[in-house]
Design a protein around this motif. Structure first.
Motif, PDB file in Angstrom:
ATOM      1  N   SER A  43       0.851  -1.186   0.000  1.00  0.00           N
ATOM      2  CA  SER A  43       0.000   0.000   0.000  1.00  0.00           C
ATOM      3  C   SER A  43       0.884   1.231   0.000  1.00  0.00           C
ATOM      4  N   ASP A  45      -0.089   4.194   0.962  1.00  0.00           N
ATOM      5  CA  ASP A  45      -0.544   5.168   1.951  1.00  0.00           C
ATOM      6  C   ASP A  45       0.605   5.559   2.881  1.00  0.00           C
ATOM      7  N   VAL A  54      -4.035   8.498   8.413  1.00  0.00           N
ATOM      8  CA  VAL A  54      -3.397   8.531   7.107  1.00  0.00           C
ATOM      9  C   VAL A  54      -3.174   9.992   6.704  1.00  0.00           C
ATOM     10  N   SER A  57      -2.996   9.581   0.615  1.00  0.00           N
ATOM     11  CA  SER A  57      -3.479   8.354  -0.022  1.00  0.00           C
ATOM     12  C   SER A  57      -3.952   8.708  -1.426  1.00  0.00           C
ATOM     13  N   ASP A  58      -3.780   7.784  -2.353  1.00  0.00           N
ATOM     14  CA  ASP A  58      -4.253   7.995  -3.730  1.00  0.00           C
ATOM     15  C   ASP A  58      -3.756   9.307  -4.326  1.00  0.00           C
ATOM     16  N   ASN A 121       2.224  10.570  -3.144  1.00  0.00           N
ATOM     17  CA  ASN A 121       1.775  10.791  -1.768  1.00  0.00           C
ATOM     18  C   ASN A 121       2.800  11.604  -0.975  1.00  0.00           C
TER      19      ASN A 121
END
Length: 293
Positions: A43, A45, A54, A57-58, A121
């Motif tokens: 991941s 993140d 978090v 993210s994305d 990120n």
């Protein structure tokens, strides 16, 4: 540069309120935001600390970046003396460096989608901090404390990747023997042809309590091909005001220690414990500034 730093920790808990109360009038110039964590090799993140929230993210920063990191830095430049920000990566209990390696080398390539998102990120957080009026530079503090893995290789890969992406200054934050860290300096310099590491934030408490900054300076002086022009001004001890990370130091003890080590900089661990026996961030910042002037 001269380091006058403080590690801002536990911002997702009581540390945020404490930090905002301690900043006004303080002389700390370097805000080290503890800590960013890549918690998984599958991941992209980026978490705050071991369990979140978090931060990105994305390919986008979350509200937590604004509520925690941006809020502290904005207060620092408006009512304190903050001019440099360091995004601390890793820390005790984190496998961030191994997870970054797993993402960057997935399927034998450093150009996969997950790697692209990971760097996006990091960029989302980096750009939000950079955009704060009054911030002169943003960099990364590499706090490798993993219990497994090749320190030199993982720190080198992370340092080279971050510098290639951001062209930003870096610091190392060791608590253990200097050999692998000096080897990482050499490897980063060999890979890049420049040395982006501006200094070593050396832990002198808890697992690093037996570190002798003067000995680190000597070993660095005797090492070849590090890209470090002035080893005597490169080792910046971190002192603690945390009774769970002994030895702990008052501001006067901090000044005495830094003067004894002939340090050109220093930092405080950790702001969430302030005020400490009545001593404030202002007191520690003044002590460090006076000792390293």
């Amino acid at each position: 540069m001269t380091m006058n730093g403080a590690y801002f920790n536990n911002l997702d808990q009581k540390g945020l309120k404490t930090a905002l109360a301690q900043i006004p009038g303080s002389k700390t110039t370097d805000y080290i935001l503890f800590s960013l964590n890549v918690a998984s090799g599958t991941s992209a993140d980026i978490n705050f600390g071991l369990t979140g929230p978090v931060l990105a993210s994305d390919s986008a920063a979350t509200q937590a970046t604004t509520d925690l990191l941006v809020k502290v830095v904005a207060e620092g430049v408006s009512s304190g003396a903050c001019k440099r920000v360091w995004l601390s990566l890793g820390g005790w209990g984190s496998d961030a460096f191994s997870n970054i390696e797993a993402i960057l080398t997935a399927d034998g390539s450093q150009n996969g989608d997950l790697a692209t998102v990971l760097m996006a990120n990091f960029s989302a957080i980096f750009n939000q901090i950079t955009a704060i009026d009054g911030v002169e530079s943003v960099g990364f503090d590499l706090d490798y404390e993993q219990q497994s893995g090749n320190l030199t290789a993982l720190v080198t890969m992370t340092a080279v990747t971050l510098y290639t992406q951001f062209q930003c200054p870096l610091t190392f934050c060791p608590y253990q023997a200097d050999g692998p860290w000096i080897a990482a300096l050499q490897a980063v310099y060999a890979a890049l042809g420049v040395q982006p590491v501006a200094g070593i934030n050396l832990q002198t408490y808890a697992g690093g309590r037996y570190n002798d900054p003067s000995a680190w300076t000597t070993d660095l002086t005797n090492a070849a091909d590090t890209g470090v022009a002035d080893p005597a001004s490169f080792i910046w001890p971190i002192v603690s005001c945390d009774t769970t990370a002994l030895p702990d130091s008052t501001p006067s003890q901090t000044a005495t220690a830094l003067q004894g080590w002939k340090s050109a900089g220093g930092s405080l661990w950790a702001t969430a414990n302030l005020p400490y026996h009545g001593h404030t961030l202002t007191d520690y910042g003044k002590a460090i500034a006076g000792a390293v002037a």
